[in-house]
Design a protein around this motif. Structure first.
Motif, short mmCIF file in Angstrom:
data_model
loop_
_atom_site.label_atom_id
_atom_site.label_comp_id
_atom_site.label_asym_id
_atom_site.label_seq_id
_atom_site.Cartn_x
_atom_site.Cartn_y
_atom_site.Cartn_z
N MET A 22 0.82 -1.21 0.00
CA MET A 22 0.00 0.00 0.00
C MET A 22 0.86 1.26 0.00
O MET A 22 2.02 1.23 0.37
N THR A 62 -9.27 4.50 2.66
CA THR A 62 -9.25 3.45 1.63
C THR A 62 -10.23 3.75 0.49
O THR A 62 -10.19 3.10 -0.55
N THR B 40 -2.77 1.53 -3.88
CA THR B 40 -1.71 0.53 -3.98
C THR B 40 -0.37 1.22 -4.27
O THR B 40 -0.32 2.24 -4.94
N MET C 22 -1.44 -6.55 4.35
CA MET C 22 -2.28 -6.64 3.17
C MET C 22 -1.68 -7.62 2.15
O MET C 22 -0.50 -7.92 2.18
N SER C 24 -1.91 -8.35 -2.21
CA SER C 24 -2.41 -7.93 -3.51
C SER C 24 -2.56 -9.18 -4.39
O SER C 24 -1.61 -9.96 -4.54
N LYS C 60 -12.00 0.48 -7.32
CA LYS C 60 -10.79 0.58 -6.51
C LYS C 60 -10.43 -0.82 -5.99
O LYS C 60 -11.31 -1.59 -5.60
N SER C 61 -9.15 -1.12 -5.96
CA SER C 61 -8.70 -2.47 -5.57
C SER C 61 -9.16 -2.88 -4.18
O SER C 61 -9.42 -4.06 -3.91
N THR C 62 -9.27 -1.91 -3.27
CA THR C 62 -9.69 -2.24 -1.90
C THR C 62 -11.13 -2.73 -1.82
O THR C 62 -11.56 -3.25 -0.79
N GLU C 63 -11.90 -2.57 -2.91
CA GLU C 63 -13.32 -2.94 -2.90
C GLU C 63 -13.56 -4.35 -3.44
O GLU C 63 -14.70 -4.80 -3.50
N LEU D 38 -7.21 -6.08 -3.30
CA LEU D 38 -6.42 -5.88 -2.08
C LEU D 38 -7.18 -6.46 -0.91
O LEU D 38 -8.24 -5.95 -0.54
N LYS F 60 -16.29 -6.26 4.12
CA LYS F 60 -14.86 -6.31 3.86
C LYS F 60 -14.14 -5.50 4.95
O LYS F 60 -14.63 -4.44 5.36
N THR F 62 -11.64 -3.59 4.96
CA THR F 62 -11.26 -2.21 4.62
C THR F 62 -12.40 -1.22 4.82
O THR F 62 -12.18 -0.01 4.76
#
Lengths: 69, 69, 69, 69, 69, 69
Positions: A22, A62, B40, C22, C24, C60-63, D38, F60, F62
């Motif tokens: 991150m 985030t 990221t 985390m 990826s 977004k990747s976090t989702e 992620l 999730k 996050t």
């Protein structure tokens, strides 16, 4: 490309911090801007939100994307 | 109560619109503020983000909460 | 168990990268799929979205969650 | 403008449905694409995720933005 | 299918409310459960979070999915 | 300050784990609570959600914030 995301605030990067996967990007927002928050009608009524109210827009880190020309 | 959410921008409500289940709250942000975006490391490197860059912080409306004293 | 989340795309993992907290996960999506995006009516109208438009679904990747049998 | 969001899948709109405040946009994704998820390292280890695994990328509809040229 | 999402609380539906596009589902959580929150290290340090602290886990309604057998 | 976020579950921290940029906070939820999930009407109908159903609320990591007095 035009984006459906309604909220876009201009600023300048103050700090970039890299982790293993991150990165944390601190952005100083200096121009005023208009933000749209979508919440439940129930919350809007519970907080009695109305035009002119002083409020705070709160976002988890985030959830923020960064765009750069 | 103190919150872990790092991003909190002060503003004034410009418009409240109620649907059946959802409400849309438009907030005018007038004070400058500092925002932290967690992205990221790969994105930070791809966009070559560094201190001083002019950027835009983008957030989907569904991610924004409203706080009121 | 059936999930309320409407969007589920089948793919194969290309790369797993572990950080301290985390991870990826890169997933190659190869099968076509149908995605539902919930946006504000205001955005849909501002972008004049209509059947047949070529668009891009952005996340977004976090989702993104990962499911495995 | 370049975006930090890593995931962008090209498609065609199949259906637009408008509510009072929200809109639902159905997008047919036809081109293959690469998605980055992620997740916690703990989840990656619990699911024993590794290169070559068949998985499903799952996303809640409220997390998907739409971009249009 | 096993999911990467770490947080899953069992409950019983108390109320279902349908809008034009969205639905609000109220769920009574009765069993104790363990929740994992991923926040910035900066927030964890600012709030001085440590084992044994009494805290509140806060989630926006748009972030909650529903699973049913 | 009152928050629009509808979901707040009281608990005790079981473990704090720090990465370079992120922190993972495990919270034991012991008190019962009421959770509101906002999903698409389509999902609610597809899962035939109704009062009395046994369901699971899934989130999730996050998406979870931490509040502390």
């Amino acid at each position: 490309m035009r984006l459906s995301a309604r909220n876009s605030l201009k600023g300048k990067i103050e700090k970039v911090e890299l982790g293993a996967v991150m990165a944390s990007i601190k952005i100083k927002i200096e121009e005023p801007g208009l933000i749209t928050a979508l919440i439940t009608k129930e919350s809007a009524e519970a907080l009695e939100l109305k035009t002119g109210d002083d409020v705070v827009a709160i976002v988890k880190s985030t959830e923020i994307m960064v765009g750069k020309e």
